[in-house]
Design a protein around this motif. Structure first.
Motif, PDB file in Angstrom:
ATOM      1  N   TRP A 182     -26.352   9.725  10.416  1.00 37.34           N
ATOM      2  CA  TRP A 182     -27.211  10.044   9.106  1.00 37.34           C
ATOM      3  C   TRP A 182     -28.665   9.948   9.314  1.00 37.34           C
ATOM      4  O   TRP A 182     -29.344  10.826   8.741  1.00 37.34           O
ATOM      5  CB  TRP A 182     -26.849   8.880   8.174  1.00 37.34           C
ATOM      6  N   CYS A 183     -29.325   9.232  10.372  1.00 30.15           N
ATOM      7  CA  CYS A 183     -30.766   8.985  10.218  1.00 30.15           C
ATOM      8  C   CYS A 183     -31.171  10.329  11.256  1.00 30.15           C
ATOM      9  O   CYS A 183     -32.322  10.766  10.728  1.00 30.15           O
ATOM     10  CB  CYS A 183     -31.202   7.867  11.009  1.00 30.15           C
ATOM     11  N   GLY A 184     -30.428  10.697  12.173  1.00 27.03           N
ATOM     12  CA  GLY A 184     -30.672  11.924  12.927  1.00 27.03           C
ATOM     13  C   GLY A 184     -30.630  13.260  12.074  1.00 27.03           C
ATOM     14  O   GLY A 184     -31.523  13.977  12.272  1.00 27.03           O
ATOM     15  N   MET A 185     -29.763  13.315  11.155  1.00 25.35           N
ATOM     16  CA  MET A 185     -29.555  14.596  10.373  1.00 25.35           C
ATOM     17  C   MET A 185     -30.975  14.679   9.465  1.00 25.35           C
ATOM     18  O   MET A 185     -31.249  15.757   9.154  1.00 25.35           O
ATOM     19  CB  MET A 185     -28.303  14.826   9.734  1.00 25.35           C
ATOM     20  N   ALA A 186     -31.078  13.245   8.761  1.00 23.72           N
ATOM     21  CA  ALA A 186     -32.044  13.443   7.896  1.00 23.72           C
ATOM     22  C   ALA A 186     -33.276  13.721   8.857  1.00 23.72           C
ATOM     23  O   ALA A 186     -34.396  14.421   8.073  1.00 23.72           O
ATOM     24  CB  ALA A 186     -32.268  12.164   7.218  1.00 23.72           C
ATOM     25  N   ALA A 187     -33.650  13.460   9.818  1.00 27.01           N
ATOM     26  CA  ALA A 187     -34.888  13.664  10.492  1.00 27.01           C
ATOM     27  C   ALA A 187     -34.887  15.093  10.648  1.00 27.01           C
ATOM     28  O   ALA A 187     -35.964  15.785  10.467  1.00 27.01           O
ATOM     29  CB  ALA A 187     -34.914  12.773  11.892  1.00 27.01           C
ATOM     30  N   ILE A 204     -46.487  11.834  10.908  1.00 24.72           N
ATOM     31  CA  ILE A 204     -46.183  10.798  11.664  1.00 24.72           C
ATOM     32  C   ILE A 204     -44.800  10.002  11.247  1.00 24.72           C
ATOM     33  O   ILE A 204     -44.163   9.436  12.227  1.00 24.72           O
ATOM     34  CB  ILE A 204     -47.243   9.755  11.393  1.00 24.72           C
ATOM     35  N   ALA A 205     -44.368   9.986  10.189  1.00 26.71           N
ATOM     36  CA  ALA A 205     -43.139   9.345   9.576  1.00 26.71           C
ATOM     37  C   ALA A 205     -42.080  10.039  10.315  1.00 26.71           C
ATOM     38  O   ALA A 205     -41.203   9.318  10.773  1.00 26.71           O
ATOM     39  CB  ALA A 205     -43.015   9.207   8.201  1.00 26.71           C
ATOM     40  N   LEU A 206     -42.010  11.262  10.377  1.00 26.83           N
ATOM     41  CA  LEU A 206     -40.968  11.888  10.964  1.00 26.83           C
ATOM     42  C   LEU A 206     -40.597  11.782  12.536  1.00 26.83           C
ATOM     43  O   LEU A 206     -39.569  11.722  12.956  1.00 26.83           O
ATOM     44  CB  LEU A 206     -41.027  13.482  10.911  1.00 26.83           C
ATOM     45  N   LEU A 207     -41.830  11.486  13.287  1.00 31.20           N
ATOM     46  CA  LEU A 207     -41.898  11.098  14.519  1.00 31.20           C
ATOM     47  C   LEU A 207     -41.240   9.816  14.775  1.00 31.20           C
ATOM     48  O   LEU A 207     -40.177   9.529  15.575  1.00 31.20           O
ATOM     49  CB  LEU A 207     -43.209  11.250  15.452  1.00 31.20           C
ATOM     50  N   ILE A 208     -41.679   8.774  13.887  1.00 29.05           N
ATOM     51  CA  ILE A 208     -41.100   7.569  13.970  1.00 29.05           C
ATOM     52  C   ILE A 208     -39.603   7.461  13.524  1.00 29.05           C
ATOM     53  O   ILE A 208     -38.705   7.014  14.264  1.00 29.05           O
ATOM     54  CB  ILE A 208     -41.867   6.419  12.813  1.00 29.05           C
ATOM     55  N   LEU A 209     -39.119   8.353  12.622  1.00 25.60           N
ATOM     56  CA  LEU A 209     -37.753   8.411  12.283  1.00 25.60           C
ATOM     57  C   LEU A 209     -36.968   9.091  13.575  1.00 25.60           C
ATOM     58  O   LEU A 209     -35.832   8.547  13.571  1.00 25.60           O
ATOM     59  CB  LEU A 209     -37.734   9.206  10.900  1.00 25.60           C
ATOM     60  N   SER A 210     -37.506   9.934  13.961  1.00 25.27           N
ATOM     61  CA  SER A 210     -36.760  10.651  15.237  1.00 25.27           C
ATOM     62  C   SER A 210     -36.527   9.815  16.413  1.00 25.27           C
ATOM     63  O   SER A 210     -35.344   9.585  16.836  1.00 25.27           O
ATOM     64  CB  SER A 210     -37.284  11.960  15.696  1.00 25.27           C
ATOM     65  N   ILE A 211     -37.625   8.834  16.514  1.00 20.75           N
ATOM     66  CA  ILE A 211     -37.396   7.881  17.691  1.00 20.75           C
ATOM     67  C   ILE A 211     -36.529   6.912  17.384  1.00 20.75           C
ATOM     68  O   ILE A 211     -35.785   6.265  18.003  1.00 20.75           O
ATOM     69  CB  ILE A 211     -38.893   7.323  18.305  1.00 20.75           C
ATOM     70  N   THR A 212     -36.533   6.434  16.120  1.00 18.06           N
ATOM     71  CA  THR A 212     -35.608   5.484  15.628  1.00 18.06           C
ATOM     72  C   THR A 212     -34.261   5.879  15.689  1.00 18.06           C
ATOM     73  O   THR A 212     -33.093   5.252  16.144  1.00 18.06           O
ATOM     74  CB  THR A 212     -35.856   5.066  14.206  1.00 18.06           C
ATOM     75  N   SER A 213     -34.042   7.390  15.227  1.00 19.61           N
ATOM     76  CA  SER A 213     -32.726   7.837  15.540  1.00 19.61           C
ATOM     77  C   SER A 213     -32.397   7.838  17.122  1.00 19.61           C
ATOM     78  O   SER A 213     -30.916   7.538  17.226  1.00 19.61           O
ATOM     79  CB  SER A 213     -32.484   9.100  14.890  1.00 19.61           C
ATOM     80  N   CYS A 214     -33.093   8.319  17.850  1.00 19.09           N
ATOM     81  CA  CYS A 214     -32.833   8.219  19.429  1.00 19.09           C
ATOM     82  C   CYS A 214     -32.263   6.810  19.920  1.00 19.09           C
ATOM     83  O   CYS A 214     -31.420   6.676  20.625  1.00 19.09           O
ATOM     84  CB  CYS A 214     -34.150   8.781  20.271  1.00 19.09           C
ATOM     85  N   LEU A 233     -30.850   4.368  18.069  1.00 20.21           N
ATOM     86  CA  LEU A 233     -29.559   4.127  17.310  1.00 20.21           C
ATOM     87  C   LEU A 233     -28.608   5.069  18.379  1.00 20.21           C
ATOM     88  O   LEU A 233     -27.619   4.440  18.471  1.00 20.21           O
ATOM     89  CB  LEU A 233     -29.686   4.505  15.876  1.00 20.21           C
ATOM     90  N   GLY A 234     -28.968   6.233  18.695  1.00 20.57           N
ATOM     91  CA  GLY A 234     -28.160   6.973  19.383  1.00 20.57           C
ATOM     92  C   GLY A 234     -27.928   6.273  20.979  1.00 20.57           C
ATOM     93  O   GLY A 234     -26.670   6.273  21.344  1.00 20.57           O
ATOM     94  N   ILE A 235     -29.052   5.954  21.422  1.00 21.48           N
ATOM     95  CA  ILE A 235     -28.733   5.196  22.764  1.00 21.48           C
ATOM     96  C   ILE A 235     -27.800   3.965  22.814  1.00 21.48           C
ATOM     97  O   ILE A 235     -26.897   3.943  23.673  1.00 21.48           O
ATOM     98  CB  ILE A 235     -30.302   4.805  23.422  1.00 21.48           C
ATOM     99  N   THR A 236     -28.085   3.087  21.779  1.00 17.97           N
ATOM    100  CA  THR A 236     -27.021   2.196  21.628  1.00 17.97           C
ATOM    101  C   THR A 236     -25.792   2.321  21.378  1.00 17.97           C
ATOM    102  O   THR A 236     -24.855   1.674  21.766  1.00 17.97           O
ATOM    103  CB  THR A 236     -27.767   1.047  20.488  1.00 17.97           C
TER     104      THR A 236
END
Length: 253
Positions: free
Chosen positions: A124-129, A166-176, A178-181
């Motif tokens: 969800w976060c990744g597609m939103a990003a 900046i917000a989208l870079l933060i969201l992208s890193i957050t999605s990564c 979540l994906g790693i975990t």
């Protein structure tokens, strides 16, 4: 600039922080490759390894290239604004293409293996990003690279564009993260809590992603490191405002 004048220099500390960001970026790419190559069998498209193209493409596109695209206005401070805009848009566009390849890889891999799509928080976060990033790119091109908008409308949108960058870079890193975990829990859930090498390497990748995001965000939010407008750009802005708003540089109508 007059002949014999010293070349313009970057503000103190800017070059060092940009260099650190690039070192972190290259290191996180190498760490991603090492993880996928050493523990996940590598990357191949038409094979069971197709999924591994997904994390590699997302880290490269949605983190490293996106971050570098944001830094363009800090690094190329004295080049023509039009050229800087074009490079900014080009890097973002390249990031989108690479990210799209990564999204195709995961959907095709899921279909081949019979795995459901879009059920996890990571997806969800990744597609939103990705969708918001595409929208941000299209709006940025429309407002700034091929401007048809008025001067006042562009002035209103610019702070929104900067914030969401900046917000989208933060969201992208957050999605990564979540994906790693999620990937670790799927692949090594039985041994993850025992500090196995794969878990430590993947956790290190997560720390590198956070560090990259922090350094890039710091560079972008330092007021004194913002790109100063060149004299010719100020004149062009006044001409553009005159044409689009019907005002003269002196304030008349």
């Amino acid at each position: 600039a007059m002949d014999g004048a010293p070349p313009p220099t970057s503000p103190t500390g800017l070059s060092a922080y940009v260099a650190v960001s690039q070192l972190l970026g290259l290191t996180l790419l190498a760490t991603t490759g090492a993880w996928l190559g050493r523990y996940r069998g590598g990357v191949a498209w038409h094979s069971p390894l197709q999924f591994n193209a997904h994390p590699l493409c997302m880290v490269l596109g949605m983190v490293f290239l996106q971050g570098d695209a944001l830094l363009v206005y800090r690094v190329f401070r004295h080049e023509a604004k039009r050229s800087t805009k074009a490079l900014h848009a080009l890097l973002h566009g390249l990031a989108l293409v690479i990210a799209l390849v990564g999204i195709i890889a995961v959907f095709e891999s899921h279909r081949t293996k019979g795995i459901p799509d879009m059920y996890s928080l990571h997806s969800w976060c990744g597609m939103a990003a990705f969708v918001l990033y595409l929208l941000q790119w299209l709006l940025g091109c429309g407002f700034f690279l091929f401007p048809g908008a008025s001067f006042s409308l562009r002035g209103w949108y610019k702070p929104q564009h900067i914030f969401f960058g900046i917000a989208l870079l933060i969201l992208s890193i957050t999605s990564c993260l979540l994906g790693i975990t999620e990937m670790l829990l799927f692949k090594i859930s039985d041994s993850y809590s025992h500090f196995v090498p794969e878990g430590i390497l993947a956790n290190t990748l997560g720390v590198l992603l956070v560090a990259f995001g922090l350094v890039v965000s710091y560079v972008l939010t330092r007021e004194e490191w913002k790109r100063p407008p060149l004299a010719e750009e100020m004149a062009l802005s006044m001409d553009f405002k005159t044409l689009t708003e019907g005002e003269s540089p002196g304030g008349g109508s």
